[in-house]
Design a protein around this motif. Structure first.
Motif, PDB file in Angstrom:
ATOM      1  N   PRO A 114      11.858  17.529  -7.727  1.00 49.04           N
ATOM      2  CA  PRO A 114      12.629  18.147  -6.640  1.00 49.04           C
ATOM      3  C   PRO A 114      13.025  17.095  -5.597  1.00 49.04           C
ATOM      4  O   PRO A 114      12.449  15.996  -5.571  1.00 49.04           O
ATOM      5  CB  PRO A 114      11.637  19.164  -6.054  1.00 49.04           C
ATOM      6  N   PRO A 115      13.997  17.417  -4.726  1.00 43.39           N
ATOM      7  CA  PRO A 115      14.374  16.478  -3.668  1.00 43.39           C
ATOM      8  C   PRO A 115      13.169  16.114  -2.807  1.00 43.39           C
ATOM      9  O   PRO A 115      12.270  16.933  -2.603  1.00 43.39           O
ATOM     10  CB  PRO A 115      15.415  17.271  -2.859  1.00 43.39           C
ATOM     11  N   ARG A 116      13.200  14.882  -2.293  1.00 44.92           N
ATOM     12  CA  ARG A 116      12.054  14.402  -1.511  1.00 44.92           C
ATOM     13  C   ARG A 116      12.498  13.962  -0.122  1.00 44.92           C
ATOM     14  O   ARG A 116      13.474  13.221   0.013  1.00 44.92           O
ATOM     15  CB  ARG A 116      11.385  13.219  -2.217  1.00 44.92           C
ATOM     16  N   ILE A 117      11.777  14.424   0.897  1.00 47.85           N
ATOM     17  CA  ILE A 117      12.042  13.982   2.264  1.00 47.85           C
ATOM     18  C   ILE A 117      11.425  12.601   2.456  1.00 47.85           C
ATOM     19  O   ILE A 117      10.212  12.426   2.321  1.00 47.85           O
ATOM     20  CB  ILE A 117      11.476  14.975   3.291  1.00 47.85           C
ATOM     21  N   LEU A 118      12.273  11.618   2.730  1.00 49.43           N
ATOM     22  CA  LEU A 118      11.809  10.254   2.969  1.00 49.43           C
ATOM     23  C   LEU A 118      11.441  10.048   4.432  1.00 49.43           C
ATOM     24  O   LEU A 118      10.603   9.192   4.748  1.00 49.43           O
ATOM     25  CB  LEU A 118      12.892   9.251   2.565  1.00 49.43           C
TER      26      LEU A 118
END
Length: 224
Positions: free
Chosen positions: A199-203
């Motif tokens: 899934p998308p990842r918050i950097l």
């Protein structure tokens, strides 16, 4: 400095720009198009803007910040059409987030199109991109008519600046022009979300909360 190309003296010029005006935007955009470096306001912090398609200008940003060249730079674009010209392999989720949070404080990391320079993406093939919300930043990128860098106006590893006076003097001296919009709201800057991962990842969590992003995507926060 680029006094001949930007039309400025050897001393960095500061223009008061709490709201965008035609003359200031024309002057700043011309400077950027001719290879100059402009410090300008974003919603949270002051940023460094150069022509994102000019390799010499991009190198100036790394030198001004003392930033390692293995770290990519994000870009700002004037509108959705311009954004779609810079990235590829857009998912329905990415498009949904663009529609909900742009203009605004969410930077999406997406697959970069081939014309974007490796020095900009640090060879990753990815680019962080957003449409800015601050009226001066939005007017500036519209006046330039193409992508500009939006990295914070600070020395690498140091806090960003919410006032021009707080920008490190060595960074200020590298600028050909400063657009001073007064004190900004400060904070961590934009939230950076890598949409190339599943899934998308918050950097980096910043202006847009993780909860808002998850809600927009119809996802639930995973328990640890």
């Amino acid at each position: 400095m680029f006094p001949d190309r930007c039309g400025f003296s050897d001393t960095t010029e500061i223009l008061s720009s709490r709201l965008p005006d035609t003359a200031s935007m024309a002057r700043a955009s011309r400077c950027i198009r001719e290879g100059g470096l402009v410090i300008f306001p974003t919603s949270c912090l002051y940023g460094i803007g150069v022509d994102a398609l000019n390799p010499e200008a991009i190198q100036r940003v790394f030198q001004a910040k003392g930033r390692p060249e293995i770290k990519p730079l994000l870009i700002l674009v004037p509108d959705m059409a311009s954004a779609l010209n810079q990235v590829e392999d857009l998912s329905s989720e990415a498009l949904r987030l663009m529609e909900i949070f742009w203009p605004g404080g969410l930077t999406l990391v997406l697959r970069a199109k081939g014309h974007l320079l490796p020095s900009l993406t640090a060879g990753t093939g990815k680019i962080g991109i957003r449409i800015p919300q601050h009226p001066v930043a939005a007017a500036l990128v519209r006046a330039v008519g193409g992508p500009i860098t939006g990295t914070s106006a600070n020395l690498s590893g140091q806090p960003g600046a919410a006032r021009v006076a707080d920008v490190d003097p060595s960074v200020r001296r590298t600028a050909d022009l400063i657009l001073d919009a007064g004190p900004l709201q400060g904070g961590a800057g934009s939230t950076v979300l890598d949409m190339t991962l599943s899934p998308p990842r918050i950097l980096r969590e910043g202006a847009v909360s993780a909860e808002k992003i998850l809600n927009a995507l119809g996802r639930k926060r995973q328990s640890r």
